[in-house]
Enzyme design. Structure first.
Site, PDB file in Angstrom:
ATOM      1  N   PRO A 180       2.954  13.079   5.928  1.00 43.41           N
ATOM      2  CA  PRO A 180       2.347  13.156   4.596  1.00 43.41           C
ATOM      3  C   PRO A 180       3.105  12.266   3.616  1.00 43.41           C
ATOM      4  O   PRO A 180       4.236  11.868   3.886  1.00 43.41           O
ATOM      5  CB  PRO A 180       2.541  14.634   4.229  1.00 43.41           C
ATOM      6  CG  PRO A 180       3.812  15.016   4.910  1.00 43.41           C
ATOM      7  CD  PRO A 180       3.883  14.207   6.181  1.00 43.41           C
ATOM      8  N   SER A 181       2.499  12.014   2.487  1.00 42.12           N
ATOM      9  CA  SER A 181       3.172  11.222   1.454  1.00 42.12           C
ATOM     10  C   SER A 181       4.442  11.938   0.992  1.00 42.12           C
ATOM     11  O   SER A 181       4.449  13.158   0.828  1.00 42.12           O
ATOM     12  CB  SER A 181       2.237  11.046   0.265  1.00 42.12           C
ATOM     13  OG  SER A 181       2.977  10.578  -0.837  1.00 42.12           O
ATOM     14  N   THR A 225      -5.551  -0.644   1.085  1.00 37.31           N
ATOM     15  CA  THR A 225      -6.020  -1.651   2.041  1.00 37.31           C
ATOM     16  C   THR A 225      -4.834  -2.454   2.581  1.00 37.31           C
ATOM     17  O   THR A 225      -4.761  -2.754   3.774  1.00 37.31           O
ATOM     18  CB  THR A 225      -7.061  -2.558   1.362  1.00 37.31           C
ATOM     19  OG1 THR A 225      -8.186  -1.732   1.032  1.00 37.31           O
ATOM     20  CG2 THR A 225      -7.514  -3.693   2.257  1.00 37.31           C
ATOM     21  N   GLY A 236      -3.149  -0.434   5.177  1.00 35.36           N
ATOM     22  CA  GLY A 236      -4.069  -0.354   6.318  1.00 35.36           C
ATOM     23  C   GLY A 236      -3.996  -1.613   7.172  1.00 35.36           C
ATOM     24  O   GLY A 236      -4.027  -1.555   8.411  1.00 35.36           O
ATOM     25  N   GLU A 270      -9.256   4.781   6.028  1.00 37.60           N
ATOM     26  CA  GLU A 270      -9.999   5.095   4.806  1.00 37.60           C
ATOM     27  C   GLU A 270      -9.191   4.467   3.677  1.00 37.60           C
ATOM     28  O   GLU A 270      -8.154   4.978   3.274  1.00 37.60           O
ATOM     29  CB  GLU A 270     -10.106   6.626   4.698  1.00 37.60           C
ATOM     30  CG  GLU A 270     -11.232   7.074   3.818  1.00 37.60           C
ATOM     31  CD  GLU A 270     -10.741   7.366   2.430  1.00 37.60           C
ATOM     32  OE1 GLU A 270     -10.764   6.426   1.609  1.00 37.60           O
ATOM     33  OE2 GLU A 270     -10.321   8.505   2.177  1.00 37.60           O
ATOM     34  N   CYS A 318     -10.114   7.316  -4.175  1.00 40.20           N
ATOM     35  CA  CYS A 318     -10.713   6.072  -3.654  1.00 40.20           C
ATOM     36  C   CYS A 318     -12.187   5.954  -4.008  1.00 40.20           C
ATOM     37  O   CYS A 318     -12.749   4.864  -3.948  1.00 40.20           O
ATOM     38  CB  CYS A 318     -10.608   6.020  -2.139  1.00 40.20           C
ATOM     39  SG  CYS A 318      -8.954   6.198  -1.568  1.00 40.20           S
TER      40      CYS A 318
HETATM   41  C1  SIN Z   1      -9.681   9.691  -1.389  1.00 36.24           C
HETATM   42  O1  SIN Z   1      -9.465   9.380  -2.536  1.00 36.24           O
HETATM   43  O2  SIN Z   1      -9.095   9.113  -0.470  1.00 36.24           O
HETATM   44  C2  SIN Z   1     -10.610  10.808  -0.987  1.00 36.24           C
HETATM   45  C3  SIN Z   1     -11.567  11.204  -2.020  1.00 36.24           C
HETATM   46  C4  SIN Z   1     -12.440  12.353  -1.611  1.00 36.24           C
HETATM   47  O3  SIN Z   1     -12.299  12.914  -0.524  1.00 36.24           O
HETATM   48  O4  SIN Z   1     -13.315  12.692  -2.392  1.00 36.24           O
END
Ligand code: SIN
Length: 481
Positions: free
Chosen positions: A179-180, A234, A237, A254, A288
């Site tokens: 985890p972070s 990104t 990733g 993701e 995201c």
């Molecule tokens: C994310 O920000 O990576 C996930 C956002 C969400 O699950 O709604």
């Protein structure tokens, strides 16, 4: 109120034991006021390696259990998380700054993935395919991929873990989670509950440490790990993909987004304002799928902008533990500098600050609306990850589509219209993995979440989410006369 302390843990969890090889600890800070929430043992790549060995040893027996047996343990984990919802939400708010109401929502959201995939564990169906000669029969079965490395971000300290490990565990994989380091406490709280739920030793491993790059590298380069699932930037990733080449590892990524929110001239403007507030300011824009660019038809630009600015003026920044707060702090100083940089760049290129536009103090940035945004401004291409809403103008559907697609990203997009034909045509033309029509919140365990282009690959949640954790095996039986 102090109940949450029972769920505070400061060590990693490897092979069914709370593990601390390192006497060094690091501080977990509250982003609302920089106070120390807790100290956690700082593990390193060596600990990750031990966790990989444990997960590898546990894989065969776990994969041999029936889906129903795995489901029972997962259901217990789900129930324990829900029983401890308030304490987990408090821990999440303290370490991430997320308003308590949103943290409660995340516990529901994150736990729902466990429940969903616990059910799916029993439904990992294969196929019978008509043979290609009269004496052959063909079957397709799905088998767990192996050890999964899950690397998860700070913005959803619970849901990004459960969205990855639930399908993995349901399919029969074992997991090593990193985890972070910004939000390890929620991760460790749900690890304690996973232990109570009864996962056999080695099936569920959580390794916490600050050296993200070497911990990620060892997961990517290990020949014992079959798959990496990552949520984050990104740039990272791309690094993980490169590191995974030598072992030809499967990847679910993701990554970043740059979500357009298009409002056509026939839209219900009040609904669009509500959707844009929800889609832009959820966790202060630090997701995201948060709205990055609001594209408004020129005929309704002024009326939308006035109503939107009024709604933004009602948002309340502050410590997420207080009532009525809906704007969180930014996670750290780097995030603050970045958000400020977007605003300065926009002003220097002719953007108009309609509200906000500056930091409130070292932790909070004021909810901001920027009018007259143009494609030359940095946020037209990059992800803001903060409470800044730029508004662009367009005059035709074609222009809206071109503007919306003019980005390397392709995660979430939104459009507001009451025209059925237009909603279909625009949805099909948008180069995104997710489209919200007349809706600003689209995340759910029942729907496939994921992007295209530089937003990554793979889908999480829904019936599709488990597919990333299985191998398909074709079995041909011959000579059936
Ligand atoms: C994310 O920000 O990576 C996930 C956002 C969400 O699950 O709604």
């Amino acid at each position: 109120m102090e109940e949450y302390k029972k769920l505070l843990f400061g060590k990693s969890y490897i092979n069914g034991e709370w593990f601390s090889a390192n006497t060094e600890t690091f501080e977990v800070l509250n982003p609302a006021d920089n106070s120390v929430v807790a100290r956690v043992s700082n593990e390193n790549a060596q600990a990750v390696s031990q966790a990989i060995d444990a997960a590898h040893a546990a894989f065969k027996p776990w994969s041999k259990k029936s889906g129903k047996e795995r489901s029972v343990i997962m259901q217990r984990w789900y129930a324990l998380i829900m029983e401890n919802k308030e304490s987990i939400a408090v821990i999440m708010t303290l370490e991430s700054g997320k308003p308590l109401q949103e943290s409660r929502g995340e516990v529901d959201y994150g736990a729902a993935f466990i429940q969903w995939f616990a059910e799916e564990a029993k439904r990992l169906y294969g196929d019978i395919i008509p043979g290609y000669t009269a004496d052959r029969r063909i079957m397709v079965i799905k088998q767990p991929i192996g050890v999964v490395g899950a690397i998860t971000p700070w913005n959803f300290p619970l849901a990004m873990i459960t969205r990855k490990v639930s399908p993995a565990l349901a399919a029969g994989c074992t997991v090593v989670i990193r985890p972070s380091e910004e939000t390890p406490l929620t991760a460790l709280a749900i690890t304690h509950l996973a232990e109570k739920a009864g996962f056999p030793k080695g099936v569920f491993n959580m390794v916490v440490g600050t050296d993200a790059s070497s911990m990620g590298k060892i997961l990517c380069e290990s020949s014992l790990v079959s798959k990496i699932s990552f949520t984050g930037s990104t740039r990272v990733g791309q690094i993980l993909s490169t590191q995974s080449v030598s072992t030809l590892k499967k990847l679910s990524l993701e990554l970043g987004g740059n979500a357009p929110f298009i409002i056509f001239e026939d839209a219900d403007i009040d609904a669009a304002v509500k959707g844009a507030i929800a889609g832009k300011f959820r966790f202060s824009g630090q997701t995201c799928v948060c709205v990055n660019r609001i594209l408004v038809h020129e005929k309704i630009y002024e009326i939308f902008t006035d109503k939107f600015v009024k709604a933004v003026s009602e948002l309340k920044p502050g410590n997420g533990m207080q009532e009525g707060i809906n704007i969180a702090p930014l996670i750290n100083k780097k995030a603050m500098d970045r958000v400020e940089g977007f605003v300065e760049d926009a002003i220097s290129k002719g953007g108009k600050i309609l509200i906000g536009g500056k930091r409130i103090n070292e932790n909070f940035f004021a909810p901001t609306v920027i009018g007259d945004a143009t494609a030359a401004m940095n946020f037209a291409k990059e992800e803001i990850f903060g409470p800044v809403a730029p508004i662009f103008k367009f005059s035709t559907d074609e222009e809206a589509i071109n503007l919306a697609n003019d980005t390397i990203y392709g995660l979430a997009s939104y459009l507001y219209t009451n025209d059925l034909k237009r909603s279909w045509k625009i949805s099909e033309a948008l180069e995104y993995g997710i489209v919200g029509i007349n809706e600003g919140l689209i995340s759910s365990e029942v729907a496939p979440f994921g992007g295209i282009k530089h937003s990554g690959s793979g889908r999480e949640g829904s019936k599709y989410g488990i597919e990333d954790y299985v191998e398909i095996k074709y079995i041909c039986i011959g000579n059936i006369e």
